[in-house]
Design an enzyme around this catalytic site. Structure first.
Site, mmCIF file in Angstrom:
data_model
loop_
_atom_site.group_PDB
_atom_site.id
_atom_site.type_symbol
_atom_site.label_atom_id
_atom_site.label_comp_id
_atom_site.label_asym_id
_atom_site.label_seq_id
_atom_site.Cartn_x
_atom_site.Cartn_y
_atom_site.Cartn_z
ATOM 1 N N LEU A 23 0.845 -1.186 0.000
ATOM 2 C CA LEU A 23 0.000 0.000 0.000
ATOM 3 C C LEU A 23 0.884 1.241 0.000
ATOM 4 O O LEU A 23 2.017 1.214 0.484
ATOM 5 C CB LEU A 23 -0.895 0.030 1.253
ATOM 6 N N ASP A 24 0.338 2.344 -0.533
ATOM 7 C CA ASP A 24 1.044 3.620 -0.452
ATOM 8 C C ASP A 24 1.239 4.019 1.013
ATOM 9 O O ASP A 24 0.496 3.575 1.901
ATOM 10 C CB ASP A 24 0.247 4.724 -1.157
ATOM 11 N N ARG A 25 2.194 4.890 1.239
ATOM 12 C CA ARG A 25 2.506 5.354 2.595
ATOM 13 C C ARG A 25 1.268 5.837 3.350
ATOM 14 O O ARG A 25 1.062 5.518 4.519
ATOM 15 C CB ARG A 25 3.536 6.482 2.496
#
EC number: 5.4.99.-
Length: 294
Positions: free
Chosen positions: A134-136
């Site tokens: 997942l993105d940050r």
């Protein structure tokens, strides 16, 4: 770390070689080659066996996966929630503002750091292998593989679109009740990070969406999304493309500051367990910042 797997040979596998049997169980040739380095890593009826040995009915085949740990990830105690854990997988509800892997500017604040600390506190040595990244700033469910075999099988499931992910997002405006977005995505020229819809150079991309709720006062919609392809930033790019960008998305909707991150959450995960072959279903509740906005 060691993972011991025991198989009782049934009728369909009579006269299979051990190698052929293991390949059908999801072992790669690379893993089988690795097993050959260790004495008694493969035993047949309590005797050390070669991969070319043939199998008979009711044989007991035992595989011992031994994995030396070469870990340069700094263990750091960080807050995160474990949804499920067994010998082969770990399901984590990742918080916002936590990258998955260490990088130049994120050396000690990542999920890898947190899990390294967690495993060391349990006196376990596990190589960090995140299957669903997942993105940050995106919250929600991630699958971690705890050994080479589970990682290999889960990566194959990912490639074959057999891991089913459902996302929840909050978008600007009132979104249609449901629909699909079929628009190719490519990297934006002169940018390493930003993606865009590009019908000439882009890769095929498809997203399904369904409106769950509309908040008229805030003029935002709660939307459920399913990815039929897995492009970088796919949800964020596709929702911007239909003029309903995500709230708080500094990259694709920089003028909206209702949240300090993109309002995106990995809500559901469904897949087949890599070792037990059971159907696994998990859910993670909508995080507090998104609930507050709604």
């Amino acid at each position: 770390m060691q993972r011991i797997l025991k198989y009782t040979i049934t009728e369909p596998y009579i006269n299979y070689t051990i190698e052929k049997f293991l390949l059908e169980q999801g072992y790669t040739r690379k893993i089988i080659t690795h097993l050959k380095k260790y004495e008694n890593s493969i035993t047949l009826n309590d005797k050390w066996a070669y991969v070319k040995n043939k199998l008979s009915l009711n044989d007991i085949l035992v595989v011992t996966l031994t994995e030396p740990i070469e870990n340069n990830i700094v263990p750091v105690k960080l807050d995160f929630k474990i949804i499920y854990e067994d010998e082969d997988i770990l399901i984590v509800n990742k918080p916002a503002f936590m990258p998955i892997h260490p990088s130049l500017n994120n050396y000690d604040n990542t999920l890898a750091n947190a899990l390294t600390y967690y495993f060391q506190s349990k006196k376990e040595s596990v190589v960090f292998r995140c299957i669903t990244r997942l993105d940050r700033d995106t919250t929600g469910l991630c699958i971690i593989a705890k050994n080479k075999l589970s990682a290999s099988i889960l990566n194959a499931q990912t490639k074959n679109r057999q891991i089913h992910k459902t996302y929840i997002a909050i978008c600007e405006g009132e979104v249609n009740d449901c629909g699909e977005i079929e628009a190719p995505i490519s990297r934006k020229e002169e940018s390493v990070i930003t993606r865009c819809v590009d019908f000439e150079k882009g890769d095929y991309s498809k997203t399904l969406y369904k409106k769950l709720r509309y908040n008229k006062k805030a003029d935002v919609s709660l939307v459920q999304l399913k990815l039929l392809t897995g492009r970088t930033h796919q949800i964020r790019v596709h929702m911007k493309y239909i003029n309903h960008p995500l709230i708080g998305d500094f990259l694709y909707n920089p003028n909206n500051t209702l949240m300090n991150r993109q309002a995106l959450h990995s809500y559901k995960l469904s897949f087949i367990h890599p070792i037990s072959h059971e159907k696994m279903d998990f859910m993670a509740p909508i995080p507090n910042d998104m609930q507050t906005l709604l």
